[in-house]
Design a protein around this motif. Sequence first.
Motif, PDB file in Angstrom:
ATOM      1  N   LYS A  13      21.695   0.455  23.357  1.00  0.00           N
ATOM      2  CA  LYS A  13      20.288   0.577  22.748  1.00  0.00           C
ATOM      3  C   LYS A  13      20.653   1.586  23.781  1.00  0.00           C
ATOM      4  N   VAL A  14      19.292   3.202  23.205  1.00  0.00           N
ATOM      5  CA  VAL A  14      19.754   3.960  23.807  1.00  0.00           C
ATOM      6  C   VAL A  14      19.516   4.250  25.096  1.00  0.00           C
ATOM      7  N   ARG A  15      18.300   3.159  26.176  1.00  0.00           N
ATOM      8  CA  ARG A  15      18.217   3.504  27.169  1.00  0.00           C
ATOM      9  C   ARG A  15      19.399   3.189  28.093  1.00  0.00           C
ATOM     10  N   GLU A  16      19.735   2.450  27.753  1.00  0.00           N
ATOM     11  CA  GLU A  16      21.159   1.769  28.263  1.00  0.00           C
ATOM     12  C   GLU A  16      22.507   2.621  28.066  1.00  0.00           C
ATOM     13  N   LYS A  17      22.514   3.069  26.840  1.00  0.00           N
ATOM     14  CA  LYS A  17      23.250   4.328  26.823  1.00  0.00           C
ATOM     15  C   LYS A  17      22.966   5.799  28.084  1.00  0.00           C
ATOM     16  N   ALA A  18      21.964   5.790  28.289  1.00  0.00           N
ATOM     17  CA  ALA A  18      21.109   7.142  30.053  1.00  0.00           C
ATOM     18  C   ALA A  18      21.339   6.795  30.289  1.00  0.00           C
ATOM     19  N   LEU A  19      21.617   5.098  30.950  1.00  0.00           N
ATOM     20  CA  LEU A  19      21.329   4.376  32.351  1.00  0.00           C
ATOM     21  C   LEU A  19      23.073   4.822  32.154  1.00  0.00           C
ATOM     22  N   PHE A  20      23.911   4.125  31.773  1.00  0.00           N
ATOM     23  CA  PHE A  20      25.132   4.702  32.306  1.00  0.00           C
ATOM     24  C   PHE A  20      26.059   5.933  32.256  1.00  0.00           C
ATOM     25  N   THR A  59      17.933  -4.166  44.522  1.00  0.00           N
ATOM     26  CA  THR A  59      16.432  -2.715  44.182  1.00  0.00           C
ATOM     27  C   THR A  59      16.947  -1.954  42.490  1.00  0.00           C
ATOM     28  N   PRO A  60      15.967  -1.689  41.800  1.00  0.00           N
ATOM     29  CA  PRO A  60      16.208  -0.456  40.809  1.00  0.00           C
ATOM     30  C   PRO A  60      15.798   0.799  40.999  1.00  0.00           C
ATOM     31  N   LEU A 247      26.041 -14.920  38.626  1.00  0.00           N
ATOM     32  CA  LEU A 247      25.162 -13.728  39.234  1.00  0.00           C
ATOM     33  C   LEU A 247      24.018 -13.733  39.241  1.00  0.00           C
ATOM     34  N   ASP A 248      22.856 -13.523  40.274  1.00  0.00           N
ATOM     35  CA  ASP A 248      21.396 -13.289  40.461  1.00  0.00           C
ATOM     36  C   ASP A 248      21.192 -11.856  40.200  1.00  0.00           C
ATOM     37  N   ILE A 249      21.436 -11.113  38.643  1.00  0.00           N
ATOM     38  CA  ILE A 249      21.333  -9.760  38.165  1.00  0.00           C
ATOM     39  C   ILE A 249      19.854  -9.700  37.820  1.00  0.00           C
ATOM     40  N   THR A 250      19.477  -8.737  38.992  1.00  0.00           N
ATOM     41  CA  THR A 250      18.109  -7.470  39.071  1.00  0.00           C
ATOM     42  C   THR A 250      18.805  -6.710  38.352  1.00  0.00           C
ATOM     43  N   VAL A 251      19.501  -5.825  38.163  1.00  0.00           N
ATOM     44  CA  VAL A 251      19.916  -4.201  37.085  1.00  0.00           C
ATOM     45  C   VAL A 251      20.664  -4.359  36.781  1.00  0.00           C
ATOM     46  N   ASN A 252      21.297  -3.673  35.905  1.00  0.00           N
ATOM     47  CA  ASN A 252      22.296  -3.395  34.769  1.00  0.00           C
ATOM     48  C   ASN A 252      22.720  -4.789  34.053  1.00  0.00           C
ATOM     49  N   ARG A 253      21.922  -5.595  33.740  1.00  0.00           N
ATOM     50  CA  ARG A 253      22.857  -7.054  33.179  1.00  0.00           C
ATOM     51  C   ARG A 253      22.911  -6.322  32.154  1.00  0.00           C
TER      52      ARG A 253
END
Length: 287
Positions: A13-20, A59-60, A247-253
Motif C-alpha cells: 500500500k502507499v503508506r507501507e511503501k512510504a514507511l519502508f 513503540t511506533p 511475535l507480538d508485533i506492534t510495528v511493521n507487521r
Amino acid sequence: MFGYIKPLVCELKVREKALFDANYCGLCRTIGKKYGQSARLALNYDSAFIALLLGSCGTPVRAEEGRCLLKPQRRRMIMPATKALEYAAAMNVLLAWYKLDDDWRDERSVKAKAASAAFIAAKKRAEKEYPGLAGAIKCGLDELSKLEAENCGELDKVCDAFANLMKNCLADWEKAAGTDEKELKIMRHIAYNMGRWVYLADAWDDREDDAKKGLYNPFASSGATVERAEFLMYMSLNEASQALDLLDITVNRELLENIIRLGCYKVTEDLISGKKRVKNGGVNESI
C-alpha cells in the motif's frame, strides 16, 4: 550482506511503501552519523529488514521530514535514529567490512582492498560499541571460511554456518534494547532462517560466476539439483514466516509479512527460473 531481502513493491500500500522508504533512509542517515559518510555506500536492503524486525515489538516512531545527502533539493520522510536502526547500522558496517576483506582474500580484488581500508575506522567504532555483535560475525565468518576452504560438500552444513552467524548477530540486542527473552528467541529463529535463505539464494545466483573464477560454491560442491535448491530456499522462508506469527508485533507487521511471504518468495521464483538479481540497495536507492 547481500541485499536480497526486500518487499514486493507491487503488493505494498502507499503508506507501507512510504514507511519502508522512511526506514531505509533512516538507516542510511544513521550509518552516516555514527560511522562516517563513506560507510553509507555499503547500505543494503538486508540491514533494513533487520531494523524492521528488531523494531517490530517496540513503540511506533514517527518519521520526520528531511533532505537526502545526494539530492538535497528533494524533501522526504526519514525515520529518526532508533535503537533498532543503530543496531542494524552497526551490523551493516561490520558485515560490509568482512565481505570486502573476504573479496580481497578470495579474488585479490584491489577495489575491495581499498574499500575495506576506507571502512576500517567505522568497523572499529562498531566493534567497540557492540562487541558481542562483532564477535559473532567474526566467529561465524571464520567457521564459514574454514568450510569453504575445505570445499565442503555438505550443503546443509555450510548453510547452517551462515544461518548461525545471522542468529548470533542478535547477541547484543537484548542488552541494547531490553527485548523480552521470548521475543528475542523468536527473532533469532527468524534471523537464522533468513540467513540460511540468503546464503542459498546468493550461492545459487553466483554458481556460474564462481565456476568461471574457480571459486567455491556449495551447490557445485554438493551436486545439488535445482529441485533441492528450490526446496531448501522455500523451506527456510516457511520457517521464518511461521516464526513471524509468534511475535507480538506492534510495528511493521504488514511490511515484514510482505518481505518474507511475498518479496523473498518472488526472489526465489526468479532465481530458480534463471533470472539474475540486483543484490544490493545503496545510498539513495529506495524500492
